[in-house]
Design an enzyme around this catalytic site. Structure first.
Site, PDB file in Angstrom:
ATOM      1  N   PRO A 205       0.818  -1.216   0.000  1.00  0.00           N
ATOM      2  CA  PRO A 205       0.000   0.000   0.000  1.00  0.00           C
ATOM      3  C   PRO A 205       0.849   1.263   0.000  1.00  0.00           C
ATOM      4  O   PRO A 205       1.889   1.318   0.655  1.00  0.00           O
ATOM      5  CB  PRO A 205      -0.788  -0.103   1.307  1.00  0.00           C
ATOM      6  CG  PRO A 205      -0.751  -1.532   1.682  1.00  0.00           C
ATOM      7  CD  PRO A 205       0.495  -2.104   1.114  1.00  0.00           C
ATOM      8  N   GLU A 426      14.448   2.873  28.261  1.00  0.00           N
ATOM      9  CA  GLU A 426      14.930   3.329  26.949  1.00  0.00           C
ATOM     10  C   GLU A 426      16.450   3.350  26.891  1.00  0.00           C
ATOM     11  O   GLU A 426      17.044   3.021  25.861  1.00  0.00           O
ATOM     12  CB  GLU A 426      14.378   4.731  26.633  1.00  0.00           C
ATOM     13  CG  GLU A 426      12.852   4.817  26.540  1.00  0.00           C
ATOM     14  CD  GLU A 426      12.250   3.808  25.581  1.00  0.00           C
ATOM     15  OE1 GLU A 426      12.918   3.461  24.580  1.00  0.00           O
ATOM     16  OE2 GLU A 426      11.133   3.339  25.829  1.00  0.00           O
TER      17      GLU A 426
HETATM   18  P1  ADP Z   1      -1.394   2.749  -3.768  1.00  0.00           P
HETATM   19  O1  ADP Z   1      -0.206   1.993  -4.245  1.00  0.00           O
HETATM   20  O2  ADP Z   1      -1.824   2.269  -2.420  1.00  0.00           O
HETATM   21  O3  ADP Z   1      -2.499   2.819  -4.762  1.00  0.00           O
HETATM   22  P2  ADP Z   1      -1.302   5.545  -4.255  1.00  0.00           P
HETATM   23  O4  ADP Z   1      -0.994   5.483  -5.693  1.00  0.00           O
HETATM   24  O5  ADP Z   1      -2.700   5.844  -3.897  1.00  0.00           O
HETATM   25  O6  ADP Z   1      -0.850   4.213  -3.526  1.00  0.00           O
HETATM   26  O7  ADP Z   1      -0.326   6.582  -3.575  1.00  0.00           O
HETATM   27  C1  ADP Z   1      -0.707   7.416  -2.537  1.00  0.00           C
HETATM   28  C2  ADP Z   1       0.010   8.728  -2.599  1.00  0.00           C
HETATM   29  O8  ADP Z   1       1.398   8.582  -2.318  1.00  0.00           O
HETATM   30  C3  ADP Z   1      -0.031   9.347  -3.970  1.00  0.00           C
HETATM   31  O9  ADP Z   1      -1.165  10.137  -4.125  1.00  0.00           O
HETATM   32  C4  ADP Z   1       1.236  10.194  -4.003  1.00  0.00           C
HETATM   33  O10 ADP Z   1       1.011  11.460  -3.428  1.00  0.00           O
HETATM   34  C5  ADP Z   1       2.180   9.432  -3.104  1.00  0.00           C
HETATM   35  N1  ADP Z   1       3.111   8.619  -3.890  1.00  0.00           N
HETATM   36  C6  ADP Z   1       3.228   7.271  -3.823  1.00  0.00           C
HETATM   37  N2  ADP Z   1       4.204   6.834  -4.635  1.00  0.00           N
HETATM   38  C7  ADP Z   1       4.718   7.906  -5.261  1.00  0.00           C
HETATM   39  C8  ADP Z   1       5.754   8.101  -6.237  1.00  0.00           C
HETATM   40  N3  ADP Z   1       6.461   7.077  -6.736  1.00  0.00           N
HETATM   41  N4  ADP Z   1       6.003   9.358  -6.657  1.00  0.00           N
HETATM   42  C9  ADP Z   1       5.304  10.397  -6.167  1.00  0.00           C
HETATM   43  N5  ADP Z   1       4.321  10.287  -5.250  1.00  0.00           N
HETATM   44  C10 ADP Z   1       4.017   9.058  -4.784  1.00  0.00           C
HETATM   45 ZN    ZN Z   2      10.799  -0.985  25.188  1.00  0.00          ZN
END
Ligand code: ADP
Ligand code: ZN
Ligand code: MG
Length: 607
Positions: A205, A426
């Protein structure tokens, strides 16, 4: 229903208002006295009448003394006949000014028809509205089988291209091909090349799968039908399948185009797994997708993109050639990619001159793209809260910790005793971590509450790690158990503060033995088979594939490894007691120790 009620109330009010108006109008006209024929004839005889205006059946009479009267006559009789019948002398009539108006004066009609007309109009309007509402519901019911796939390519405002996606080079290259095909299919078909029908994006994710799919559409400039797989799943069996059919029909009409199915695992799970009837609908939907994907001509120019973070649970039929035969794995970003992602998200934020994105990238191993985007957003919010104009290094540092461990809870005040216990706890983590070369270096120690923890020790690897060795795990175990050990050593008993450490440690040992085959005694094999069951939601069931005797041996080995780790930790704590006391003193004084200060403790004085 609410709408209907509102309409009814509005109509009632309008109706009442009109009725009210009308009745006052009536009252006004009743100031004119209504008379009967006898009186009328009498008045003519007495020469009291000045003039008469005939309006259909109504006579408007003006008397010589200025008063006004009306008389209703029979429709069949004219005024002349009427006067003749009553034997009024013609001389007297001659003295009266008689005027005859059009038989249908509008006020007459209005007066006589409005009382019927208004309720009628009212009823008709209400019926009309009710019909419309019922029809609306009906047509919605009829639309069940239609997919709600949105063509988002027309939404120019949020057009995303490959420029907005950092890192993941291989994935972009693979998809570049798709883009080229969509732009110029002939170039490929002329060579007899078959175009891939389906491309599956796999990755954990937040790695940018959805983002990448949108970028493909943005690059290709073709219609882009995106739908989340969960939208196929409905209460009624068959609806999902109908929606799939509809979606593919729409797409074929708009070819070349892209269909994007997000979170494919919602329907694409292995068929036949799970209990209960809820999977019937899912299976039908999945079957329909399989059928549709086989059904369309590969050179038509419809490409199905799908994203999932659980490729392991997908039905094998989805993955066979001719369906999602292209699979693009999207990894968590490495240091270089993290820097690129940070750059993209820093574009629209004013950054202070002391911000070094490369350094941030170094300090955020394991962060996904979404984490990094979130990190910079948090930093910007923090900057605004502090009324600064540029995002500084401090804000970013704080945000890193916030994203990693939840917000600081400064208001969570510990008692003097609790503070002391936390400080030792810690300090022990940090000390053992520092002393064992295989453990990650300490980055920060703090006894400020954060999320669930009373305090925390932040350790970061020097570089991104893809593999972990046994010695690293063994060292991690000792570090994890150091808190527990020191509480026992110094205070004689353990607090609940160490419970999550214990849980982590136990889980780690279990995987070490049963998943990684890292236990010398148990040998190189796995124990237990994980299997996903769907029953009342999600459930992971572990199936035992070993004997009772082996189970006992595993338990023994778990205890053995844990006690070894405690031994290591205890030895270090005892040997380096004075160092630990220094750390504790520092922690109690200033609550947090940064990396540099921590390392200084070990270089300045000797033990
Ligand atoms: P998933 O893989 O869960 O579908 P998303 O594509 O929804 O993830 O990514 C969530 C957010 O994270 C994006 O809207 C973007 O802002 C950021 N993000 C993730 N990967 C990248 C990347 N390679 N470059 C730029 N932004 C990214
Ligand atoms: Zn601890
Ligand atoms: Mg997504």
């Amino acid at each position: 229903m609410k709408n209907l009620l509102k309409n009814v109330i509005i109509f009632l009010i309008v109706f009442l208002a009109i009725a009210g108006l009308l009745s006052t109008f009536r009252l006004n006209s009743e100031k004119v006295e209504k008379i009967n024929l006898q009186k009328f004839v009498e008045q003519i005889d007495k020469e009291e009448i000045k003039d008469i205006v005939v309006e259909g059946e109504k006579l408007n009479i003006a008397l010589t003394n200025g008063a006004l009267e009306t008389l209703q006559k029979e429709p069949s009789e004219t005024l002349g006949e009427l006067l003749k019948n009553y034997n009024v002398s013609p001389e007297k009539i001659k003295k009266i000014n008689i005027e005859i108006k059009g038989a249908t004066g509008w006020s007459y009609w209005l007066n006589s028809l409005l009382p019927f007309l208004i309720p009628l109009i009212f009823v008709v309007i209400i019926i009309y509205y009710m019909m419309r509402q019922v029809q609306g519901a009906n047509s919605k019911a009829m639309m069940f089988g239609q997919s709600s796939a949105r063509d988002s390519s027309k939404n120019q405002r949020e057009k995303i291209t490959f420029k907005d996606v950092a890192g993941i080079k291989e994935a972009k290259e693979e998809l570049q091909e798709v883009v080229e095909f969509l732009k110029n299919p002939k170039k490929f078909t002329i060579l007899g090349a078959k175009i891939p029908k389906g491309v599956l994006l796999m990755g954990s994710p937040g790695t940018g799968k959805t983002l990448l799919a949108r970028a493909v559409a943005g690059e290709a400039g073709v219609p882009f039908f995106s739908i989340s797989a969960s939208e196929f799943v409905e209460m009624f069996v068959g609806v999902g399948a109908a929606r799939v059919r509809d979606l593919f029909q729409k797409a074929q009409k708009n070819a070349p185009c892209i269909i994007f199915i997000d979170e494919l695992d919602a329907i694409g799970r292995q068929r036949g797994a799970g209990l209960g009837g809820s999977h019937d609908e899912r299976e039908q939907t999945l079957n329909q997708i399989l059928v549709e994907m086989d059904g369309f001509d590969p050179n038509l120019g419809v490409i199905v993109l799908a994203a999932t973070n659980r490729p392991d649970v997908l039905d094998p039929a989805l993955l066979r050639p001719g369906r999602f035969d292209r699979r693009v794995t999207i990894d968590r970003p490495d240091m270089k990619d993290r820097e690129e992602i940070l750059k993209i998200h820093a574009r629209n934020k004013p950054m202070g001159s002391n911000v070094d994105l490369k350094k941030i990238a170094q300090h955020t191993p394991g962060f996904s793209g979404a984490d990094l985007a979130n990190l910079l957003n948090e930093a910007a919010i923090l900057t605004a809260r502090r009324n600064k104009t540029k995002v500084g290094n401090d804000e970013i540092r704080e945000s890193v910790e916030k994203v990693m461990m939840g917000p600081e809870r400064k208001s969570h005040i510990l008692s003097e005793k609790e503070r002391k216990i936390t400080a030792y706890h810690e300090a022990a983590h940090a000390l053992v971590s520092h002393e064992l070369p295989e453990a990650d270096p300490v980055h920060k120690i703090s006894i400020i509450s954060r999320g669930q923890a009373a305090g925390y020790t932040l350790k970061l690897p020097l570089e991104d790690k893809h593999f972990h060795s046994r010695s690293e795990f063994i060292a991690d175990l000792a570090v994890l158990l150091a808190g527990h050990t020191v509480e026992k050593e110094i205070f004689g008993e353990v607090t609940t503060g160490a419970s999550s450490d214990l849980k982590h440690a136990t889980r780690l040992v279990k995987s070490l033995i049963s998943e990684y085959g890292m236990s010398e005694k148990m040998g190189a094999r796995t124990f237990g088979e994980r299997e996903e069951m769907i029953f009342l939601g999600k459930e992971i069931r572990e199936q035992r594939d070993y004997s009772e005797k082996t189970a006992e041996a595993i338990d023994e080995e778990i205890s053995h490894l844990l006690s070894e780790a405690v031994k290591t930790a205890r030895e270090i704590i005892r040997r380096k007691k004075s160092k630990m006391e220094t750390i504790v003193k520092m922690l109690l004084e200033k609550e947090t120790i940064e990396k540099e200060e921590f390392e200084e403790i070990f270089t300045t004085s000797k033990t």
